[in-house]
Design a protein around this motif. Sequence first.
Motif, PDB file in Angstrom:
ATOM      1  N   VAL A 162     -11.407  10.353  30.727  1.00 40.58           N
ATOM      2  CA  VAL A 162     -10.071   9.872  31.056  1.00 40.58           C
ATOM      3  C   VAL A 162      -9.189   9.952  29.811  1.00 40.58           C
ATOM      4  N   ASP A 163      -8.124  10.711  29.923  1.00 40.82           N
ATOM      5  CA  ASP A 163      -7.149  10.883  28.849  1.00 40.82           C
ATOM      6  C   ASP A 163      -6.068   9.814  29.034  1.00 40.82           C
ATOM      7  N   VAL A 190     -13.467   7.873  27.311  1.00 35.82           N
ATOM      8  CA  VAL A 190     -12.028   7.650  27.225  1.00 35.82           C
ATOM      9  C   VAL A 190     -11.495   8.227  25.918  1.00 35.82           C
ATOM     10  N   VAL A 191     -10.387   8.949  26.012  1.00 35.97           N
ATOM     11  CA  VAL A 191      -9.677   9.417  24.819  1.00 35.97           C
ATOM     12  C   VAL A 191      -8.335   8.698  24.746  1.00 35.97           C
ATOM     13  N   ARG A 192      -8.048   8.128  23.588  1.00 36.34           N
ATOM     14  CA  ARG A 192      -6.754   7.488  23.332  1.00 36.34           C
ATOM     15  C   ARG A 192      -6.173   8.039  22.036  1.00 36.34           C
ATOM     16  N   THR A 193      -4.883   7.820  21.836  1.00 36.09           N
ATOM     17  CA  THR A 193      -4.220   8.392  20.669  1.00 36.09           C
ATOM     18  C   THR A 193      -3.231   7.417  20.061  1.00 36.09           C
ATOM     19  N   PHE A 194      -2.970   7.590  18.776  1.00 31.86           N
ATOM     20  CA  PHE A 194      -1.926   6.852  18.077  1.00 31.86           C
ATOM     21  C   PHE A 194      -0.595   7.601  18.126  1.00 31.86           C
ATOM     22  N   SER A 195      -0.580   8.791  18.710  1.00 35.40           N
ATOM     23  CA  SER A 195       0.604   9.653  18.639  1.00 35.40           C
ATOM     24  C   SER A 195       1.792   9.080  19.385  1.00 35.40           C
ATOM     25  N   LYS A 196       1.570   8.503  20.555  1.00 35.21           N
ATOM     26  CA  LYS A 196       2.675   8.081  21.406  1.00 35.21           C
ATOM     27  C   LYS A 196       3.017   6.612  21.195  1.00 35.21           C
ATOM     28  N   SER A 197       2.123   5.716  21.570  1.00 34.65           N
ATOM     29  CA  SER A 197       2.428   4.292  21.499  1.00 34.65           C
ATOM     30  C   SER A 197       2.652   3.814  20.074  1.00 34.65           C
ATOM     31  N   HIS A 198       1.880   4.334  19.126  1.00 31.67           N
ATOM     32  CA  HIS A 198       1.969   3.870  17.743  1.00 31.67           C
ATOM     33  C   HIS A 198       2.874   4.740  16.884  1.00 31.67           C
ATOM     34  N   GLY A 199       3.446   5.789  17.464  1.00 28.22           N
ATOM     35  CA  GLY A 199       4.430   6.595  16.747  1.00 28.22           C
ATOM     36  C   GLY A 199       3.886   7.413  15.589  1.00 28.22           C
TER      37      GLY A 199
END
Length: 346
Positions: A162-163, A190-199
């Motif tokens: 799940v991305d 699960v894959v999560r990122t700092f790119s969007k929510s954390h800028g």
Amino acid sequence: MARIIHQLSLNENCSPPLPGVVEALSGALDQVHLTLDALADGLAADLAGRLGLDAGRVVAGAGSGALLQQFLTAHAGAGTTVVHTWPSFEMYPLLIRNALAEPVAVTGPDDRQDLAAVAAAVTPDTSVVLLCNPNNPTGEVLDAARLRDLLDALPPHVLVLVDEAYREFAAPDAIADAVELHRTDDRVAVVRTFSKSHGLLGLRVGYLVGAAEVVAPVRRTTPFYRVPTIAQAAAVAALKAEPEMREQCERVAAERDRVRSGLLDLGFDVPPSGGNFLWLRLGARNREFVEHLAEDGIAVRALAGGSGVRVSTGIPEANDAVLRAAGRFAAGLAAARTTPASTDHR
């Protein structure tokens, strides 16, 4: 073509850096010549602690895209298929083929994710089911019940990746928490990122959560997908600013919903979104709409296959510009519909 004034085609988070991030970056500059924490084990341990997981279930990587590629390379491969919904993230077919597997795209009615059809598309050759939640570009949010039903319908050998790149922009009570599902089903990763929510888009930091035996082969490739020293420092600082991050995401979501309301009032077909973007379905006029906004210096994106246009949420000034341009576009369509056909046959 007009100069781009408002870049709304890339799903960037236009909020300012979170508190402590700039200072962390500055403080790390004098250590860029050192190896330090080469595999970002400290960041992974911090994430594991916050999630209440064993550190062996979390690996940090160079953004969610790199982690998706690592995962697929580790768990798919020649002779296997990876089933995913469509429309979804445009890079999924490329990532899957890079892993030498075959992508199987499953479409649903009205661009919705049909998870029953996903389960039906699984064969003995399927190694992974790949889902995006909220879905990019449609914004659709999958709840926990739908994911549980999918898991019940899948054979034991199939992993579900799940991305969740955009999950922080969705209502918490509406979206499935795949990390929670993972606690009771080792097939879920699960894959999560700092790119969007954390800028931190320009720094490339993400993380993967999965069962120890699922994460282990991914971890073996992390020396080649390392998180830079300064990016690790920024990510640690961003984690400490979680309340501010949540507030920023709520403001972005409020702007997204304001723009959607305005577009609906203008007569556009815009489904609800849980991401930091909206999905406009204009049929044969997708490209025309993109070009119309470009004349006003607004960059938005028509996705491959022509099914719709994705409009990222920007600062209020940019969002107001979208609504003004969309209003003129809608007025032009209305005028064209009411103009009588010529009867002059000379």
